[in-house]
Design an enzyme around this catalytic site. Sequence first.
Site, PDB file in Angstrom:
ATOM      1  N   SER A 199       7.840  -7.679   1.870  1.00  0.00           N
ATOM      2  CA  SER A 199       6.951  -6.938   2.799  1.00  0.00           C
ATOM      3  C   SER A 199       7.566  -7.673   4.160  1.00  0.00           C
ATOM      4  O   SER A 199       8.705  -7.150   4.334  1.00  0.00           O
ATOM      5  CB  SER A 199       5.475  -7.572   2.650  1.00  0.00           C
ATOM      6  OG  SER A 199       4.404  -7.086   3.365  1.00  0.00           O
TER       7      SER A 199
ATOM      8  N   ASP B 130       1.269   2.091  -2.547  1.00  0.00           N
ATOM      9  CA  ASP B 130       1.348   1.406  -1.304  1.00  0.00           C
ATOM     10  C   ASP B 130       1.480   2.284   0.068  1.00  0.00           C
ATOM     11  O   ASP B 130       2.156   3.011  -0.189  1.00  0.00           O
ATOM     12  CB  ASP B 130       2.795   0.256  -1.484  1.00  0.00           C
ATOM     13  CG  ASP B 130       2.953  -0.479  -0.496  1.00  0.00           C
ATOM     14  OD1 ASP B 130       2.034  -0.843   0.522  1.00  0.00           O
ATOM     15  OD2 ASP B 130       4.036  -1.215  -0.495  1.00  0.00           O
TER      16      ASP B 130
ATOM     17  N   HIS C 169       0.828  -2.829  -3.219  1.00  0.00           N
ATOM     18  CA  HIS C 169       1.731  -3.774  -2.524  1.00  0.00           C
ATOM     19  C   HIS C 169       2.041  -5.110  -2.906  1.00  0.00           C
ATOM     20  O   HIS C 169       0.933  -5.555  -3.433  1.00  0.00           O
ATOM     21  CB  HIS C 169       1.387  -3.778  -0.997  1.00  0.00           C
ATOM     22  CG  HIS C 169       2.046  -4.269  -0.043  1.00  0.00           C
ATOM     23  ND1 HIS C 169       3.428  -4.103   0.383  1.00  0.00           N
ATOM     24  CD2 HIS C 169       1.693  -5.505   0.575  1.00  0.00           C
ATOM     25  CE1 HIS C 169       3.941  -4.579   1.309  1.00  0.00           C
ATOM     26  NE2 HIS C 169       3.019  -5.633   1.489  1.00  0.00           N
TER      27      HIS C 169
END
Length: 326
Positions: free
Chosen positions: A163, A265, A296
């Site tokens: 991320s 996601d 995610h």
Amino acid sequence: MMEPPYVVEDCRGILQLMSDGTVRRSAELPAVFLRNIPDGDLGVEWRDVTYDQEHDLNARLYKPRHLGAANTARLPVVAYFHGGGFCIGSGRWPCFHAWCLRLASELPAVVLSFDYRLAPEHRLPAAQEDGATAMSWLRSTAVSDPWLASAADFSRVFVAGDSAGGNIAHHVAASFGKTGLGPPVRLRGNVLLVPYMVGETRTRAELECLPDAFLTTKMSDMYIRLSLPDGATRDHPAINITGPEAPGLETVAMGPILVVSAEHDILRDRNAHYARRMKEEWGKEVELVEFAGAQHVFFVVDPWSERADELVRLVRKFVVDHMDTE
């Protein structure tokens, strides 16, 4: 009488921005980040160090106890940056600790898990600057650390992250290239796990965000409000890394890149666009793998799931395939 401060932004209950501009951070983590280490010895030692005294930034270092059949082989190095929207997170959180333990044990590799300054106290590009500082520490200190030197081959370094950490990993790789850190350090590749990136124009995945998604479009917008410098748009090159304001990378000699995306996601489309532009326009070697049905950071939410098993195997293959390539 003055009105008492009230909450303006609330990030998972961990971080709150108050109406008077103060920031409150809680030491209590939601259950989703409290992933326990399973029973049994994973065969990994770890310790904490401070890599940036000025900003009190820490790294958690991992190395397998057994280095190979002859117990003499040195291992590739994974420099890892955690996620959290640039606003929350630490390599010491149980979920990130568990994930780095898995990488160290099962690749196997020496893993250096770096913290960095968080927004809104430290707005972008502070996090990317800390990524560069971490690499300078690796070059100047980690390579001469006896505890690491017995296990680590610093000519086989992979920069990785999930991320927001994947975003930082991209900036590190783009800044230093394969050889920019100088001997004995060499960057062999880049592992971007659902890397965080946004832009002014909404993607289909962002518009079709599921209400129960781990990362929603609304939550992403909050992260951006908290992390971007004043006056910046979502096309700021720190966060839209292949956007209209981002510098071209045609002349940067970068190692191969593994990009992992997830079907459910909101970053899926941007991850695919990143991989496509890096490969087709800027001539980089890119492998894009999408995990069907996944959310995610599915591997952080549950580091011991079958999907996480699959991801470990994918990352291991990528590292083995590229740790000796020129």
